[in-house]
Write a protein that holds these residues in place. Sequence first.
Motif, short mmCIF file in Angstrom:
data_model
loop_
_atom_site.label_atom_id
_atom_site.label_comp_id
_atom_site.label_asym_id
_atom_site.label_seq_id
_atom_site.Cartn_x
_atom_site.Cartn_y
_atom_site.Cartn_z
N PHE A 217 0.85 -1.19 0.00
CA PHE A 217 0.00 0.00 0.00
C PHE A 217 0.89 1.24 0.00
O PHE A 217 2.06 1.19 0.37
CB PHE A 217 -0.92 0.02 1.23
N CYS A 218 0.31 2.35 -0.36
CA CYS A 218 1.01 3.63 -0.39
C CYS A 218 1.60 3.95 0.98
O CYS A 218 0.87 4.08 1.96
CB CYS A 218 0.05 4.72 -0.85
N ALA A 219 2.91 4.10 1.04
CA ALA A 219 3.60 4.36 2.31
C ALA A 219 3.14 5.68 2.93
O ALA A 219 2.96 5.77 4.14
CB ALA A 219 5.11 4.36 2.10
N TYR A 220 2.94 6.69 2.10
CA TYR A 220 2.50 7.98 2.64
C TYR A 220 1.07 7.89 3.16
O TYR A 220 0.74 8.46 4.19
CB TYR A 220 2.62 9.06 1.57
N GLY A 221 0.22 7.16 2.49
CA GLY A 221 -1.15 6.96 2.96
C GLY A 221 -1.19 6.31 4.32
O GLY A 221 -2.02 6.67 5.17
N PHE B 37 -4.01 3.22 0.35
CA PHE B 37 -4.27 3.65 -1.02
C PHE B 37 -3.53 2.73 -1.98
O PHE B 37 -2.42 2.28 -1.69
CB PHE B 37 -3.81 5.09 -1.23
N ASP B 38 -4.14 2.51 -3.14
CA ASP B 38 -3.48 1.71 -4.16
C ASP B 38 -2.29 2.49 -4.72
O ASP B 38 -2.11 3.66 -4.41
CB ASP B 38 -4.44 1.29 -5.25
N PHE C 224 8.52 4.89 -6.01
CA PHE C 224 9.10 4.00 -5.00
C PHE C 224 10.37 4.59 -4.41
O PHE C 224 10.97 5.52 -4.96
CB PHE C 224 9.41 2.64 -5.61
N GLU C 225 10.78 4.02 -3.31
CA GLU C 225 12.03 4.40 -2.64
C GLU C 225 12.54 3.16 -1.91
O GLU C 225 11.75 2.44 -1.29
CB GLU C 225 11.77 5.52 -1.63
N MET D 172 3.71 9.70 -8.37
CA MET D 172 4.89 10.55 -8.18
C MET D 172 4.57 11.82 -7.38
O MET D 172 5.42 12.30 -6.62
CB MET D 172 5.52 10.91 -9.53
N ASP D 173 3.38 12.37 -7.51
CA ASP D 173 3.02 13.55 -6.73
C ASP D 173 2.99 13.22 -5.24
O ASP D 173 3.51 13.98 -4.41
CB ASP D 173 1.66 14.11 -7.17
N VAL D 174 2.40 12.10 -4.90
CA VAL D 174 2.35 11.67 -3.49
C VAL D 174 3.76 11.34 -3.01
O VAL D 174 4.14 11.69 -1.88
CB VAL D 174 1.39 10.48 -3.31
#
Length: 155
Positions: free
Chosen positions: A92-96, A103-104, A110-111, A123-125
């Motif tokens: 899942f989205c790490a920032y989410g 979030f999908d 990625f990092e 990329m924006d997130v």
Amino acid sequence: MKLYHAFKRIAAVALLGLSSLSYAGNDTETDENGVILAGHDVIAYFKQNKPVLGNAKYTAVYNDAIYRFQSAKNRDMFNSNPEKYAPQYGGFCAYGVTFGKKFDIDGKAFEIKDGKLYVNKNMDVYKAWAENIPKHIKEANDHWPDVENVSADDL
């Protein structure tokens, strides 16, 4: 010998077909076919430092999610130590996750930090998450135990 190889192919196709009838659990972000990372090769993130779409010909299943790879070599590398390569927070989205949400992801943002793969929605997130990666990893780690087994729709 030909019969043996034909049987192996039929068994592999049957297993993949059955696995696509079920989807990964709440703790893994997959598409409707059970494929994780939007079909990207998890090993390519580590070895090529870029998103590379995998091939349905080379797959592995880990934590009820189907991983695709660009080669048998990458698949075998993953199978030798899936815990090392699997994405954090079930893909899942790490920032989410820092907000207690799931979030999908698009597979392109990625990092790799301290040998662990983190993916983001897009990329924006990713840009927002990258502003303070250590802080966001700590926040996500704090939230993950509370959301790991909860459906994304229920968060």
